[in-house]
Design a protein around this motif. Structure first.
Motif, PDB file in Angstrom:
ATOM      1  N   GLY A   1       0.814  -1.208   0.000  1.00 52.52           N
ATOM      2  CA  GLY A   1       0.000   0.000   0.000  1.00 52.52           C
ATOM      3  C   GLY A   1       0.843   1.251   0.000  1.00 52.52           C
ATOM      4  N   GLN A   2       0.447   2.222   0.825  1.00 50.21           N
ATOM      5  CA  GLN A   2       1.145   3.504   0.897  1.00 50.21           C
ATOM      6  C   GLN A   2       1.496   3.799   2.355  1.00 50.21           C
ATOM      7  OE1 GLN A   2      -2.278   3.637  -0.609  1.00 50.21           O
ATOM      8  NE2 GLN A   2      -1.194   2.662  -2.281  1.00 50.21           N
ATOM      9  N   TRP A   3       2.650   4.449   2.557  1.00 47.46           N
ATOM     10  CA  TRP A   3       3.147   4.702   3.904  1.00 47.46           C
ATOM     11  C   TRP A   3       3.356   6.195   4.114  1.00 47.46           C
ATOM     12  CZ3 TRP A   3       3.508   3.185   8.632  1.00 47.46           C
ATOM     13  CH2 TRP A   3       4.532   3.601   9.485  1.00 47.46           C
ATOM     14  N   ASP A   4       2.749   6.711   5.175  1.00 48.34           N
ATOM     15  CA  ASP A   4       2.975   8.096   5.596  1.00 48.34           C
ATOM     16  C   ASP A   4       3.805   8.039   6.871  1.00 48.34           C
ATOM     17  OD1 ASP A   4       2.881  10.683   6.631  1.00 48.34           O
ATOM     18  OD2 ASP A   4       0.893  11.068   5.795  1.00 48.34           O
ATOM     19  N   GLU A   5       5.104   8.261   6.727  1.00 51.97           N
ATOM     20  CA  GLU A   5       6.021   8.103   7.856  1.00 51.97           C
ATOM     21  C   GLU A   5       5.763   9.120   8.957  1.00 51.97           C
ATOM     22  OE1 GLU A   5      10.845   7.611   8.603  1.00 51.97           O
ATOM     23  OE2 GLU A   5      10.095   8.450   6.718  1.00 51.97           O
ATOM     24  N   GLN A   6       5.304  10.315   8.586  1.00 50.80           N
ATOM     25  CA  GLN A   6       5.126  11.372   9.576  1.00 50.80           C
ATOM     26  C   GLN A   6       4.095  11.008  10.639  1.00 50.80           C
ATOM     27  OE1 GLN A   6       7.111  14.091   9.649  1.00 50.80           O
ATOM     28  NE2 GLN A   6       8.170  13.106   7.924  1.00 50.80           N
ATOM     29  N   ILE A   7       3.042  10.316  10.241  1.00 50.44           N
ATOM     30  CA  ILE A   7       1.983   9.969  11.198  1.00 50.44           C
ATOM     31  C   ILE A   7       1.887   8.465  11.436  1.00 50.44           C
ATOM     32  CG2 ILE A   7       0.647  12.036  10.689  1.00 50.44           C
ATOM     33  CD1 ILE A   7      -1.165  10.362   8.914  1.00 50.44           C
ATOM     34  N   GLY A   8       2.785   7.688  10.811  1.00 54.25           N
ATOM     35  CA  GLY A   8       2.782   6.243  11.016  1.00 54.25           C
ATOM     36  C   GLY A   8       1.543   5.560  10.478  1.00 54.25           C
ATOM     37  N   GLU A   9       1.059   6.017   9.325  1.00 53.77           N
ATOM     38  CA  GLU A   9      -0.185   5.483   8.761  1.00 53.77           C
ATOM     39  C   GLU A   9       0.097   4.723   7.472  1.00 53.77           C
ATOM     40  OE1 GLU A   9      -4.112   7.682   8.931  1.00 53.77           O
ATOM     41  OE2 GLU A   9      -3.614   7.899   6.792  1.00 53.77           O
ATOM     42  N   PHE A  10      -0.435   3.506   7.392  1.00 53.27           N
ATOM     43  CA  PHE A  10      -0.254   2.668   6.208  1.00 53.27           C
ATOM     44  C   PHE A  10      -1.616   2.435   5.557  1.00 53.27           C
ATOM     45  CE2 PHE A  10       0.577  -1.010   3.602  1.00 53.27           C
ATOM     46  CZ  PHE A  10       1.898  -0.843   3.197  1.00 53.27           C
ATOM     47  N   THR A  11      -1.767   2.922   4.325  1.00 57.70           N
ATOM     48  CA  THR A  11      -2.997   2.716   3.564  1.00 57.70           C
ATOM     49  C   THR A  11      -2.894   1.390   2.827  1.00 57.70           C
ATOM     50  OG1 THR A  11      -3.267   5.099   3.282  1.00 57.70           O
ATOM     51  CG2 THR A  11      -4.514   3.665   1.795  1.00 57.70           C
ATOM     52  N   VAL A  12      -3.814   0.484   3.113  1.00 59.30           N
ATOM     53  CA  VAL A  12      -3.694  -0.905   2.679  1.00 59.30           C
ATOM     54  C   VAL A  12      -4.383  -1.134   1.339  1.00 59.30           C
ATOM     55  CG1 VAL A  12      -4.177  -3.304   3.269  1.00 59.30           C
ATOM     56  CG2 VAL A  12      -3.606  -1.669   5.073  1.00 59.30           C
ATOM     57  N   ARG A  13      -3.620  -1.704   0.403  1.00 61.57           N
ATOM     58  CA  ARG A  13      -4.178  -2.183  -0.858  1.00 61.57           C
ATOM     59  C   ARG A  13      -4.412  -3.691  -0.814  1.00 61.57           C
ATOM     60  NH1 ARG A  13      -6.472   1.397  -4.324  1.00 61.57           N
ATOM     61  NH2 ARG A  13      -5.349   3.369  -4.187  1.00 61.57           N
ATOM     62  N   ARG A  14      -3.477  -4.386  -0.216  1.00 56.92           N
ATOM     63  CA  ARG A  14      -3.573  -5.843  -0.104  1.00 56.92           C
ATOM     64  C   ARG A  14      -2.878  -6.258   1.185  1.00 56.92           C
ATOM     65  NH1 ARG A  14      -1.072  -9.468  -4.803  1.00 56.92           N
ATOM     66  NH2 ARG A  14       0.875  -8.689  -3.942  1.00 56.92           N
ATOM     67  N   MET A  15      -3.507  -7.158   1.951  1.00 56.68           N
ATOM     68  CA  MET A  15      -2.913  -7.514   3.237  1.00 56.68           C
ATOM     69  C   MET A  15      -3.304  -8.932   3.635  1.00 56.68           C
ATOM     70  SD  MET A  15      -3.182  -5.556   6.917  1.00 56.68           S
ATOM     71  CE  MET A  15      -4.972  -5.644   6.990  1.00 56.68           C
TER      72      MET A  15
END
Length: 615
Positions: free
Chosen positions: A593-607
């Protein structure tokens, strides 16, 4: 005493299917309609993993619809090296099938004669044996792929009068738990051995990826210079016989051709192709254009430029060379070998003054000096048997992933992470005056916004080097034809987490987010462009769904060897919370997916989440 070096890739018995979500406005087929046939195009591909070779026999792929019709989507057993398909899909067949809703597919894979080669973190190639969870050698494995959640939870709908397309992705990273045993000599890999515990994971998609390159192989039936089309009888992978359907391809006006080791462009190439006899071997690559509902190819190899022709071929990456000798990491094609492929150690290739060199789409100005470290090549030897003596070398486009150090005067200096799928330490860069920690990529005037610290993916050509006099020819190492900022905050990140049994990483699980504590984390990282950045126990990771809803999730029970599939983040989150409440612990997560390091958020495409009992 032995010491095990483990490369963690999630192993679970996951059957993954992804597709559109619920839609009450989806058109339904008439209940009283007669059963008719439609065309189904099947493509195979692979998600990226740390394997140099992963060759297995795909025995069959069968689809079952709601009426109970069982369709063989693959006309015959097919030998596939999935490690070669991380950036390309192979079209494997076109068949006529009954229309209707299809709710399941079963893929049968035979590992009994598998040829698997992994690479460690230093790029060393190590042969691996496929085993099951008990350590027994694998044979045939059937994997049922649930596609019932497609099309308003009805299944994969094959509509009357409309061609259907279906992609199966064999996810090597999620299918294998690789263990490398260094036999007590950490600095010597010559005696290393490896096993990979395999639980096959397939991802099914009711469409073709329009961004991914597609490869189509077969026998030329006709070339129409007026309509700019090619018609071929499909022969996927290394099949020389069999009925895999017929397909007509559109050809781009600026397509590049290599025919019988001769280069052509545009109309001249199509004219030369039309002059070939029927059933001449052909390999084409291009993209599927959704708006036009057709394949448009931009690169064509034909005649004796295809490995099916007489003589011998080798294909791979140049990892070392001197003035007259190449060392190639790849495969050797020989008519007498099983499946037409002879697999061995690194291949030695001899050059001489008669060796010709070509590059599809562009002339080669420096002869054999154009074959440099990292070059992806196709070697042709008109004489079979013995050592390879290159009659002709075809240069193929290369792909690299890297992190930017600096950008100046049209050159992007970068640290390499992967070069044509190899770890940088696998190649002897200094022999060509290059440094993988400061690899110089000429941007060729391409527009880009790359700056220090960005991650990039580039395709293009390795710079020539004078191996006779050991002198550089250009002021850069690589000439980019495409240059992509991977923008990992919006795409292209991987999440890899592994807890020891008994940990409790769940903080909260809701409809819009799952909050994880990494306390007790055994191993964890976020990966970008081949680099893995470690996560620590002090980190907090929040998982959130992709806004477009095109995601797929799996919850696996490691003890019971079963899996539950979800296309709804909310449903997955609730099921995960129930699993924790029932006394199980989260053992692993492998996500894309996508990772926002500043807030520790991972947007999931497949898991995939793997749970284990605390007992």
């Amino acid at each position: 005493m032995t010491h095990s070096k483990t490369l963690l890739s999630l192993a679970c018995a996951a059957l993954m299917a992804c597709g559109g979500g619920s839609n009450s406005d989806v058109e339904q087929p008439p209940l009283d309609s007669e059963v008719s046939l439609t065309s189904l195009t099947l493509a195979l591909t692979d998600a990226e993993g740390d394997f140099l070779q992963y060759e297995v026999d795909v025995k069959s792929i069968r689809l079952t619809n709601t009426r109970g019709d069982v369709v063989d989507a693959l006309p015959g057993s097919t030998r596939v090296d999935f490690a070669q398909y991380t950036d390309v899909s192979e079209l494997v067949g076109i068949t006529q099938v009954p229309t209707g809703y299809y709710r399941s597919a079963v893929a049968r894979v035979d590992f009994s004669s598998a040829l698997i080669v992994a690479q460690d973190e230093n790029g060393n190639a190590i042969a691996a044996t496929a085993v099951d969870a008990e350590g027994n050698p694998l044979g045939e494995v059937d994997v049922e792929i649930d596609v019932s959640r497609f099309e308003n939870a009805q299944g994969f709908w094959l509509r009357p009068g409309r061609a259907a397309r279906f992609t199966l992705d064999f996810d090597l990273d999620a299918s294998n738990l690789l263990t490398i045993d260094d036999a007590g000599t950490p600095d010597d890999v010559s005696d290393d051995s490896a096993t990979t515990e395999v639980s096959p994971v397939w991802v099914a998609e009711p469409e073709l990826d329009t961004e991914r390159e597609h490869r189509i192989r077969g026998l030329l039936q006709s070339a129409d210079t007026t309509a700019s089309t090619i018609t071929l009888a499909v022969r996927p992978f290394h099949h020389r016989t069999g009925d895999f359907g017929e397909l007509t391809l559109a050809v781009a006006s600026d397509a590049h051709y290599e025919i019988d080791q001769q280069d052509f462009d545009g109309e001249a190439g199509l004219t030369a192709l039309a002059a070939l006899p029927a059933d001449a071997p052909l390999v084409a690559s291009g993209h599927f254009v959704q708006s036009e509902e057709r394949f448009v190819v931009d690169t064509v190899f034909a005649g004796s430029s295809v490995p099916w022709a007489d003589g011998e071929f080798a294909k791979g990456i140049v990892i070392a060379r001197d003035a007259q000798t190449l060392t190639l990491r790849g495969v050797r094609f020989a008519p007498s070998a099983p499946h037409g492929i002879a697999i061995g150690n690194d291949i030695t290739v001899n050059l001489d003054e008669n060796t010709t060199v070509s590059r599809v789409g562009r002339s080669v100005d420096h002869g054999t000096h154009g074959i440099s470290i990292g070059s992806r090549v196709r070697i042709y030897d008109e004489v079979t048997g013995g050592e390879l003596h290159a009659t002709h070398v075809g240069l193929l486009k290369n792909q690299l992933r890297a992190r930017v150090n600096t950008t100046q005067d049209g050159v992007v200096s970068s640290e390499l992470s992967l070069f044509n799928g190899l770890r940088p330490d696998a190649l002897q860069w200094t022999l060509a005056g290059a440094d993988p920690a400061n690899y110089r990529i000429a941007d060729s005037g391409l527009p880009h916004s790359l700056t220090d610290g960005d991650y990039l993916k580039a395709r293009g050509w390795v710079s020539a080097y004078d191996f006779t006099n050991n002198q550089t020819i250009n002021s850069f190492d690589f000439h980019a034809s495409t240059l992509v900022n991977m923008a990992v905050d919006s795409r292209g990140a991987g999440l890899h987490l592994h807890w020891e049994d008994g940990s409790a990483p769940f903080v909260s699980a809701g409809a819009d987010a799952v909050h994880l504590s990494l306390a007790g984390l055994h191993k964890g990282s976020v990966s970008f462009a081949g680099f893995r950045n470690p996560l620590t126990e002090d980190s907090v990771v929040t998982l959130v769904p992709a806004q477009d809803g095109r995601s797929v999730f799996a919850i696996a029970d490691r003890n019971e060897q079963n899996i539950a599939m979800f296309t709804s983040f909310e449903s997955m989150s609730a099921a995960a919370a129930e699993t924790v409440a029932a006394g199980q612990s989260l053992a692993r997560i492998n996500a894309v997916g996508q990772w926002d390091e500043q807030i520790g958020e991972f947007t999931v495409r497949r898991m995939v989440m793997v749970f284990a009992s605390d007992e």
